[in-house]
Design a protein around this motif. Structure first.
Motif, PDB file in Angstrom:
ATOM      1  N   PRO A 293     -48.955 -25.116  33.017  1.00  0.00           N
ATOM      2  CA  PRO A 293     -49.265 -25.931  34.197  1.00  0.00           C
ATOM      3  C   PRO A 293     -49.274 -27.429  33.900  1.00  0.00           C
ATOM      4  CG  PRO A 293     -50.798 -24.079  34.015  1.00  0.00           C
ATOM      5  CD  PRO A 293     -50.019 -24.119  32.733  1.00  0.00           C
ATOM      6  N   TYR A 294     -48.732 -28.182  34.830  1.00  0.00           N
ATOM      7  CA  TYR A 294     -48.891 -29.641  34.820  1.00  0.00           C
ATOM      8  C   TYR A 294     -50.244 -29.915  35.484  1.00  0.00           C
ATOM      9  CZ  TYR A 294     -48.206 -34.465  36.541  1.00  0.00           C
ATOM     10  OH  TYR A 294     -48.357 -35.800  36.852  1.00  0.00           O
ATOM     11  N   ASN A 295     -51.279 -30.101  34.673  1.00  0.00           N
ATOM     12  CA  ASN A 295     -52.640 -30.177  35.196  1.00  0.00           C
ATOM     13  C   ASN A 295     -53.424 -31.386  34.699  1.00  0.00           C
ATOM     14  OD1 ASN A 295     -53.055 -29.416  32.556  1.00  0.00           O
ATOM     15  ND2 ASN A 295     -53.803 -27.351  33.020  1.00  0.00           N
ATOM     16  N   ASN A 296     -52.742 -32.334  34.058  1.00  0.00           N
ATOM     17  CA  ASN A 296     -53.411 -33.532  33.553  1.00  0.00           C
ATOM     18  C   ASN A 296     -52.374 -34.623  33.351  1.00  0.00           C
ATOM     19  OD1 ASN A 296     -56.088 -34.280  33.143  1.00  0.00           O
ATOM     20  ND2 ASN A 296     -56.406 -32.758  31.518  1.00  0.00           N
ATOM     21  N   ASN A 297     -52.861 -35.836  33.038  1.00  0.00           N
ATOM     22  CA  ASN A 297     -51.978 -36.956  32.763  1.00  0.00           C
ATOM     23  C   ASN A 297     -51.227 -37.367  34.039  1.00  0.00           C
ATOM     24  OD1 ASN A 297     -50.454 -38.804  30.869  1.00  0.00           O
ATOM     25  ND2 ASN A 297     -51.535 -37.502  29.389  1.00  0.00           N
ATOM     26  N   MET A 298     -50.087 -38.023  33.928  1.00  0.00           N
ATOM     27  CA  MET A 298     -49.381 -38.511  35.117  1.00  0.00           C
ATOM     28  C   MET A 298     -47.887 -38.653  34.827  1.00  0.00           C
ATOM     29  SD  MET A 298     -50.259 -39.378  38.242  1.00  0.00           S
ATOM     30  CE  MET A 298     -51.966 -39.946  38.089  1.00  0.00           C
ATOM     31  N   ILE A 299     -47.055 -38.191  35.767  1.00  0.00           N
ATOM     32  CA  ILE A 299     -45.610 -38.387  35.681  1.00  0.00           C
ATOM     33  C   ILE A 299     -45.246 -39.593  36.547  1.00  0.00           C
ATOM     34  CG2 ILE A 299     -43.355 -37.406  36.263  1.00  0.00           C
ATOM     35  CD1 ILE A 299     -44.550 -34.649  35.610  1.00  0.00           C
ATOM     36  N   ARG A 300     -44.570 -40.568  35.928  1.00  0.00           N
ATOM     37  CA  ARG A 300     -44.206 -41.814  36.623  1.00  0.00           C
ATOM     38  C   ARG A 300     -42.683 -41.896  36.725  1.00  0.00           C
ATOM     39  NH1 ARG A 300     -48.947 -45.377  36.029  1.00  0.00           N
ATOM     40  NH2 ARG A 300     -50.525 -44.179  34.882  1.00  0.00           N
ATOM     41  N   ILE A 301     -42.214 -42.342  37.880  1.00  0.00           N
ATOM     42  CA  ILE A 301     -40.780 -42.329  38.157  1.00  0.00           C
ATOM     43  C   ILE A 301     -40.335 -43.693  38.675  1.00  0.00           C
ATOM     44  CG2 ILE A 301     -38.937 -41.237  39.495  1.00  0.00           C
ATOM     45  CD1 ILE A 301     -40.818 -38.782  39.808  1.00  0.00           C
ATOM     46  N   ASN A 302     -39.275 -44.247  38.062  1.00  0.00           N
ATOM     47  CA  ASN A 302     -38.565 -45.400  38.621  1.00  0.00           C
ATOM     48  C   ASN A 302     -37.255 -44.898  39.216  1.00  0.00           C
ATOM     49  OD1 ASN A 302     -39.322 -48.206  36.350  1.00  0.00           O
ATOM     50  ND2 ASN A 302     -40.640 -46.987  37.658  1.00  0.00           N
ATOM     51  N   ALA A 303     -37.060 -45.159  40.489  1.00  0.00           N
ATOM     52  CA  ALA A 303     -35.844 -44.718  41.177  1.00  0.00           C
ATOM     53  C   ALA A 303     -35.401 -45.809  42.133  1.00  0.00           C
ATOM     54  CB  ALA A 303     -36.097 -43.419  41.934  1.00  0.00           C
ATOM     55  N   GLY A 304     -34.436 -46.620  41.699  1.00  0.00           N
ATOM     56  CA  GLY A 304     -33.937 -47.697  42.535  1.00  0.00           C
ATOM     57  C   GLY A 304     -34.586 -49.036  42.278  1.00  0.00           C
ATOM     58  N   THR A 305     -35.395 -49.143  41.243  1.00  0.00           N
ATOM     59  CA  THR A 305     -36.040 -50.434  40.958  1.00  0.00           C
ATOM     60  C   THR A 305     -35.080 -51.365  40.222  1.00  0.00           C
ATOM     61  OG1 THR A 305     -36.971 -49.598  38.891  1.00  0.00           O
ATOM     62  CG2 THR A 305     -38.327 -49.392  40.852  1.00  0.00           C
ATOM     63  N   SER A 306     -35.352 -52.656  40.355  1.00  0.00           N
ATOM     64  CA  SER A 306     -34.541 -53.652  39.633  1.00  0.00           C
ATOM     65  C   SER A 306     -35.168 -54.007  38.292  1.00  0.00           C
ATOM     66  CB  SER A 306     -34.380 -54.916  40.485  1.00  0.00           C
ATOM     67  OG  SER A 306     -35.645 -55.436  40.849  1.00  0.00           O
ATOM     68  N   VAL A 307     -36.465 -53.681  38.138  1.00  0.00           N
ATOM     69  CA  VAL A 307     -37.178 -53.947  36.890  1.00  0.00           C
ATOM     70  C   VAL A 307     -37.996 -52.718  36.522  1.00  0.00           C
ATOM     71  CG1 VAL A 307     -37.328 -56.438  37.292  1.00  0.00           C
ATOM     72  CG2 VAL A 307     -39.151 -54.938  38.134  1.00  0.00           C
ATOM     73  N   GLN A 308     -38.429 -52.657  35.271  1.00  0.00           N
ATOM     74  CA  GLN A 308     -39.270 -51.561  34.828  1.00  0.00           C
ATOM     75  C   GLN A 308     -40.654 -51.677  35.471  1.00  0.00           C
ATOM     76  OE1 GLN A 308     -39.590 -51.287  30.599  1.00  0.00           O
ATOM     77  NE2 GLN A 308     -40.883 -49.466  30.617  1.00  0.00           N
ATOM     78  N   ASP A 309     -41.116 -50.555  36.041  1.00  0.00           N
ATOM     79  CA  ASP A 309     -42.428 -50.523  36.692  1.00  0.00           C
ATOM     80  C   ASP A 309     -43.198 -49.337  36.122  1.00  0.00           C
ATOM     81  OD1 ASP A 309     -44.632 -50.292  38.385  1.00  0.00           O
ATOM     82  OD2 ASP A 309     -43.524 -50.937  40.143  1.00  0.00           O
ATOM     83  N   ASN A 310     -44.099 -49.618  35.181  1.00  0.00           N
ATOM     84  CA  ASN A 310     -44.822 -48.551  34.493  1.00  0.00           C
ATOM     85  C   ASN A 310     -45.986 -47.982  35.303  1.00  0.00           C
ATOM     86  OD1 ASN A 310     -43.157 -48.800  32.268  1.00  0.00           O
ATOM     87  ND2 ASN A 310     -44.530 -50.205  31.201  1.00  0.00           N
ATOM     88  N   ASN A 311     -46.336 -48.629  36.387  1.00  0.00           N
ATOM     89  CA  ASN A 311     -47.516 -48.219  37.148  1.00  0.00           C
ATOM     90  C   ASN A 311     -47.187 -47.369  38.368  1.00  0.00           C
ATOM     91  OD1 ASN A 311     -49.371 -49.660  35.472  1.00  0.00           O
ATOM     92  ND2 ASN A 311     -48.656 -51.552  36.441  1.00  0.00           N
ATOM     93  N   ASN A 312     -45.984 -47.448  38.865  1.00  0.00           N
ATOM     94  CA  ASN A 312     -45.593 -46.751  40.086  1.00  0.00           C
ATOM     95  C   ASN A 312     -44.182 -46.207  39.887  1.00  0.00           C
ATOM     96  OD1 ASN A 312     -47.942 -47.825  41.745  1.00  0.00           O
ATOM     97  ND2 ASN A 312     -46.985 -49.711  41.052  1.00  0.00           N
ATOM     98  N   TYR A 313     -43.730 -45.228  40.556  1.00  0.00           N
ATOM     99  CA  TYR A 313     -44.405 -44.292  41.414  1.00  0.00           C
ATOM    100  C   TYR A 313     -45.104 -43.227  40.555  1.00  0.00           C
ATOM    101  CZ  TYR A 313     -44.735 -40.234  44.487  1.00  0.00           C
ATOM    102  OH  TYR A 313     -45.192 -39.149  45.166  1.00  0.00           O
ATOM    103  N   GLN A 314     -46.295 -42.740  40.930  1.00  0.00           N
ATOM    104  CA  GLN A 314     -47.035 -41.762  40.150  1.00  0.00           C
ATOM    105  C   GLN A 314     -47.057 -40.421  40.877  1.00  0.00           C
ATOM    106  OE1 GLN A 314     -50.890 -43.315  39.008  1.00  0.00           O
ATOM    107  NE2 GLN A 314     -50.120 -45.417  38.941  1.00  0.00           N
ATOM    108  N   TRP A 315     -46.446 -39.415  40.245  1.00  0.00           N
ATOM    109  CA  TRP A 315     -46.469 -38.060  40.807  1.00  0.00           C
ATOM    110  C   TRP A 315     -47.593 -37.309  40.105  1.00  0.00           C
ATOM    111  CZ3 TRP A 315     -44.254 -33.017  39.161  1.00  0.00           C
ATOM    112  CH2 TRP A 315     -44.286 -32.067  40.205  1.00  0.00           C
ATOM    113  N   ALA A 316     -48.669 -37.094  40.832  1.00  0.00           N
ATOM    114  CA  ALA A 316     -49.907 -36.611  40.230  1.00  0.00           C
ATOM    115  C   ALA A 316     -49.951 -35.091  40.133  1.00  0.00           C
ATOM    116  CB  ALA A 316     -51.090 -37.107  41.047  1.00  0.00           C
TER     117      ALA A 316
END
Length: 379
Positions: A293-316
């Motif tokens: 199970p994915y039951n902890n931590n956080m999966i973060r996705i960049n899709a279409g950004t022009s720069v690296q964004d480590n804080n968003n988007y967060q799939w919890a």
């Protein structure tokens, strides 16, 4: 004797006359009920009159002396009446969702005094509704599942290219069928005796894939890529896939696939301009298989950004497919609006990132494939 006959004759005439006079006994419900018209329930559309309605639709029956309604039937199906929705001048009721055995195109109201009131009214039997697939990538011979409604037998499932499927089961809005060898990528059509519907989702959707590991691209060596599954690996469903199998502690910086457009030349330009301009018309989709199970931590996705964004988007978390491939669907406007720097159209491509970074230890065993941004509708 004549007098006796005269008395009997007079009595007979009186009885006969009395039998021809309507009863004057007062009906506690008043005059007979009348239906004036039927309309939709929205106040903004209260002047929209109806002669038919869809299954499950809430309607308002307007008339006089309706307060004694005890039962209401559409064709041969009884609908549930709620006392608080019944008044002298109106009844709010939902058309039954089930399919009738006998179609009379009438509604019948039965009142507490036994009076029956019939009114012409047609229930429009719905064609199949196709909401989603549990997994949009299914191998030939395996069982695929569509979630929807109005799956009335007999049913025909047809793939793009014309191949038809073998129906396995239909139950509670869940349609299961075997994928034929000749099935091609594209929308799926489901047909019943009441109509045919083409899906907005695509089977084995090849469009706009910005991470799919065919080939694996980015700043990393691709050691997470599975190309030839072993006995303990999930099957391939669309070429290579990524498998993350390790324990990740608090706030790891586990880069799964990431890099600027220059390091991902085959995929970074796959996101369509229209998705950046109109994100509300698109979904972010990907396939996932959680062997744990994915039951902890956080999966973060960049899709279409022009720069690296480590804080968003967060799939919890949590999410658990129990070792089966499933399709995740996220409205792209949610992803788009999460970014600190809003995406803009870039013909040179976009930054892409799949990162695990968050609180809590995760005993990870997760597979990913086919990240894509695709239209919500074919229309």
């Amino acid at each position: 004797m004549k007098s006796t006959h005269k008395i009997l004759f007079t009595l007979l005439v009186f009885i006969t006359a009395a039998s021809m006079i309507p009863s004057c006994k007062k009906d506690s419900s008043g005059p007979n009920p009348i239906i004036n018209y039927i309309r939709v329930t929205s106040p903004q559309s209260s002047d929209s009159l109806l002669v038919s309605a869809n299954q499950g639709q809430l309607i308002a029956i307007v008339g006089t002396n309706l307060g004694g309604a005890k039962e209401i039937w559409f064709n041969n199906l009884q609908s549930r009446l709620t006392p608080t929705y019944i008044s002298s001048t109106s009844i709010l009721v939902s058309v039954p969702s089930q399919i009738p055995d006998s179609i009379t195109n009438t509604l019948t109201i039965i009142f507490s005094n036994g009076y029956k009131l019939t009114h012409p009214f047609t229930v429009d039997i719905s064609k199949p509704a196709l909401n989603s697939m549990v997994c949009e990538f299914v191998n030939a011979g395996d069982v695929a599942t569509i979630i929807g409604n109005y799956f009335y037998a007999p049913l025909t499932v047809t793939f793009t290219g014309g191949a038809t499927a073998e129906i396995v089961s239909v139950e509670d809005g869940v349609l299961k069928f075997k994928v034929p060898a000749a099935a091609q990528p594209g929308p799926i059509k489901v047909k019943s005796n009441f109509g045919e519907t083409e899906s907005d989702f695509w089977f084995r959707d090849p469009r706009n894939q910005f991470i799919n590991s065919d080939p694996y691209e980015g700043w990393h060596d691709g050691s997470l890529v599975v190309s030839n599954p072993g006995p303990n690996d999930p099957p391939l469903i669309s070429g290579n896939y990524i498998r993350v199998k390790k324990t990740l502690g608090d706030w790891p910086y586990a880069e799964i696939a990431d890099g600027p457009a220059s390091s991902m030349p085959s995929h970074s330009k796959k996101i369509p301009d229209d998705a950046i301009l109109h994100p509300e018309k698109y979904n972010l989709k990907f396939e996932i298989n959680t062997l744990k199970p994915y039951n902890n931590n956080m999966i973060r996705i960049n899709a279409g950004t022009s720069v690296q964004d480590n804080n968003n988007y967060q799939w919890a978390p949590p999410y658990d497919t129990k070792g089966q491939w499933q399709t995740v669907v996220i409205p792209y406007e949610e992803v788009f609006n999460s970014y600190t720097v809003k995406p803009v159209v870039n013909p040179d491509g976009y930054w892409t990132m799949l990162l695990i970074h968050g609180a809590g230890t995760l005993d990870a065993d997760i597979c990913f494939d086919s990240f894509r941004i695709v239209p919500k509708s074919n229309k």
